[in-house]
Motif scaffolding. Sequence first.
Motif, PDB file in Angstrom:
ATOM      1  N   ALA A 103       0.835  -1.198   0.000  1.00  0.00           N
ATOM      2  CA  ALA A 103       0.000   0.000   0.000  1.00  0.00           C
ATOM      3  C   ALA A 103       0.878   1.260   0.000  1.00  0.00           C
ATOM      4  O   ALA A 103       1.980   1.265   0.562  1.00  0.00           O
ATOM      5  CB  ALA A 103      -0.913  -0.001   1.219  1.00  0.00           C
ATOM      6  N   ASP A 174      -9.404 -11.176  -0.874  1.00  0.00           N
ATOM      7  CA  ASP A 174      -9.496 -10.568   0.447  1.00  0.00           C
ATOM      8  C   ASP A 174      -8.378  -9.536   0.571  1.00  0.00           C
ATOM      9  O   ASP A 174      -7.236  -9.858   0.901  1.00  0.00           O
ATOM     10  CB  ASP A 174      -9.364 -11.653   1.525  1.00  0.00           C
ATOM     11  N   GLY A 175      -8.690  -8.280   0.286  1.00  0.00           N
ATOM     12  CA  GLY A 175      -7.685  -7.225   0.220  1.00  0.00           C
ATOM     13  C   GLY A 175      -6.954  -6.995   1.530  1.00  0.00           C
ATOM     14  O   GLY A 175      -5.730  -6.796   1.538  1.00  0.00           O
ATOM     15  N   GLU A 176      -7.668  -7.024   2.638  1.00  0.00           N
ATOM     16  CA  GLU A 176      -7.041  -6.757   3.931  1.00  0.00           C
ATOM     17  C   GLU A 176      -6.041  -7.845   4.304  1.00  0.00           C
ATOM     18  O   GLU A 176      -4.925  -7.548   4.756  1.00  0.00           O
ATOM     19  CB  GLU A 176      -8.118  -6.620   5.008  1.00  0.00           C
ATOM     20  N   ALA A 177      -6.445  -9.105   4.128  1.00  0.00           N
ATOM     21  CA  ALA A 177      -5.527 -10.211   4.454  1.00  0.00           C
ATOM     22  C   ALA A 177      -4.307 -10.192   3.531  1.00  0.00           C
ATOM     23  O   ALA A 177      -3.173 -10.422   3.977  1.00  0.00           O
ATOM     24  CB  ALA A 177      -6.255 -11.542   4.341  1.00  0.00           C
ATOM     25  N   ARG A 178      -4.553  -9.907   2.252  1.00  0.00           N
ATOM     26  CA  ARG A 178      -3.439  -9.854   1.302  1.00  0.00           C
ATOM     27  C   ARG A 178      -2.459  -8.743   1.676  1.00  0.00           C
ATOM     28  O   ARG A 178      -1.242  -8.946   1.684  1.00  0.00           O
ATOM     29  CB  ARG A 178      -3.975  -9.631  -0.106  1.00  0.00           C
ATOM     30  N   GLU A 179      -2.987  -7.566   2.001  1.00  0.00           N
ATOM     31  CA  GLU A 179      -2.125  -6.437   2.331  1.00  0.00           C
ATOM     32  C   GLU A 179      -1.326  -6.701   3.599  1.00  0.00           C
ATOM     33  O   GLU A 179      -0.142  -6.367   3.686  1.00  0.00           O
ATOM     34  CB  GLU A 179      -2.972  -5.176   2.491  1.00  0.00           C
ATOM     35  N   ALA A 180      -1.959  -7.332   4.580  1.00  0.00           N
ATOM     36  CA  ALA A 180      -1.260  -7.632   5.828  1.00  0.00           C
ATOM     37  C   ALA A 180      -0.118  -8.613   5.594  1.00  0.00           C
ATOM     38  O   ALA A 180       0.987  -8.454   6.141  1.00  0.00           O
ATOM     39  CB  ALA A 180      -2.245  -8.193   6.846  1.00  0.00           C
ATOM     40  N   SER A 327      -6.858   4.620   0.149  1.00  0.00           N
ATOM     41  CA  SER A 327      -6.602   4.727   1.585  1.00  0.00           C
ATOM     42  C   SER A 327      -5.173   5.201   1.847  1.00  0.00           C
ATOM     43  O   SER A 327      -4.213   4.588   1.384  1.00  0.00           O
ATOM     44  CB  SER A 327      -6.828   3.372   2.263  1.00  0.00           C
TER      45      SER A 327
END
Length: 779
Positions: A103, A174-180, A327
Amino acid sequence: MMDECFHENDYHVSRRIYSNRVFDQVHERQAQEIQSLRERLGRACGCTDKWAVQKIKGLLPILDWLPKYPVKQWLPGDVVSGVTTGLVCCLQGVAYALLASVAPVYGLYSAFFPILTYFVLGTSRHISVGPFPVTCLMVGSVVLTLAPDEHFLRPVNITGVNETVTDERLMEVDGEAREAQRILVACTMTVLVGLFQVAMGLMQVGFLVRYLSDPLVGGFTTAAAFHVFISQIKTIVSVPIHNHNGFFSFAYTLIDVSRNINQTNIADLIAGLLTIFIVMAVKEINTKFQHKIPVPIPIEVIVTVIASAVSHVMDLNSQYGASIVHSLPRGFAPPQIPNIALIGKILGSSFSTAVVGYAVAVSVAKVYAAKHDYTVDGNQELIAFGVSNIFGGCFSSFVASTALSRTAVQESTGGKSQVAGIISALMVMIVILALGPFLQPLQKSVLAGIVIANLKGMFMQISEVPVLWRQNKIDCLIWIATCLASIVLGLDVGLLAGLVFEMGTVVVRTQFPSCATLGNVPNTDIYKNMKDYKNIDEIPGIKIFKCNSPIYFANIDYFKEKLREEVGFDAVRVFKKRNKALKKIHKLIKKGKLQATENGLVPVASLGVENQAFEKEQVPELDEGASQPDSEVKVQVDWTSELPVSVSVPTVHIHSLVVDFSAVSFLDVVAAKSLKLVVKEFIRIGVSVYIAGCDGEMVRRMEALSFFDEEVTRDILFLSVHDAILFIQLETSTGNDEDPLAEKISQLQDDKKPLPFTEDEDLIETYDIQHLAIYGLSN
């Protein structure tokens, strides 16, 4: 009238002829101080107050330069430079986050945290620490390999009137899991890169970066720029593609883009192309008028502000489907511990990234250090960047190095020290804490355009290839090979392939060195390659051979081959042939077909051959019944004349060989043993061998390698080729008049005495055992 051959710069030297032994006797050597291991450790570990202060200042350079900081002279320039560079850092950090496949906010972190530690530990006053496109792309390739989209697919939830239904047939990422997971991979790799750099710094191996030559780095960074360009095409046209890494990844990416080109987002395409054109044009203006413009136009900042405003006002995301940053939260992410389980998977990539990041940073630092007359400590730079990457990796940053364009901005706007760097970090912090949300409407294609526009300098390196080809073809091949390998195989494998190719060229150049026969410039002590100059005389009976390379196990056979070519014969073959001829002559003597006397060999009348090769005299008549003497009668054989036996003996037209060691800097065990055999081979066929031009270190190395013995003594060493030539001429004119090519045989009347000649088989066996002993293969 003055003699035409006389010049006012002519000089005359009169001195004695020096062999190394005579020179050492006349001029006393310096006593070599030999320290024991305990003494060396004691000196290295000894601690005085002055030594401790120097070490502390070396580890923390800020303690040395900050107290001396000239506030009035430097602070104004550092403030202006820091503000300008800080704005550029913000935008490049956000843009380069796309290369690292994380990100954009993490790009801001990467432009902030590494500067803090480098301010304390760094030795360069001018470089701007932060993201660099090549290292970002190397991090991104690892991130996409370990955390691809396919690992984060989940069923789509469809919301109806009364309930939410999960459709297993439709999948979404799953964008959040991928980004984490991706930032965890990037941070873990960054910490590991830092550990590698700190370890290399503590081990004082900063010199290893010298193996990354300028042609290799140029080819690699050009290939990296190509990969960066290819990776940003998808963002410019905003089409969906799969993530590709490894061999031919650029080709697969282009194929995916071409297949989905009909899905191009026109708004993103126009914004990206306009950004590239405007940024490159204004940067060209900055370069052309740099002496007239006090501060370079911060075009990236201007373009970003305008693009964000346009996107917000026109609502490009909703109206035209433009891909935007979305974001960019305020504040810092909490520190996180690297994932130890990932280390085994990223070990190799982390090491290559550590080397590349350091090589680029220290190269840029040395350029500006030379320009402003100060020094950069390579090992301390390793520690500084290593600690910066460890610190940054724990705070969600990816690998830090430096970018030439950003460093150029910091220096050209008046930056004098890392105070400018810390001010730029404050600017980045302001954006992180307050201004981040204003960049949320910014189109990603604008960021991609900024990235591509900043690649111009790396792509312009291609123009150096024709010049490099004219200067040095091997260096040009290193550039091309590294570039092609990095493009085709990927950056990690390509860098390794380029390094192997570079080392291969060094091995080839030393394994097949240039060798030459030297001749004398008349009436001087100068000796030059006879192929390079006219009117160079070869001294009769003397061959001068020069090898322009270290001599070691890989090129000793080539050395011997070239030596055979230059002297015109093989000493071993000459010895074998002479031995064979002597054996046949002895058989003829035993059969009574040749008669040996003190003055030579005389053929018996029944032989019917007039021997031209021996001194003649009438055969003395022996009284009947008289006993023949049992004494040995020595006879000289002239190998340059026709022999009385049918054996073709190669002609040896020299009596002395001088080997010029002035360009030989190294001799290993294998080469020393083999060279010693070569000297003995020449000596046993009557050719004296002399070695000239050895320095003291080479002589000590030869002594340590047991090169000298009773037959090969230190008397063969001379200070120069001219000393050796004068010595040979003196020996020839005042020495023994015997033919140096003469061999003596003995007439042994007593048949019970053993043959004085070695059988061919015994000779070959003896020679082979000596040769195999070099490699430790004999019993």
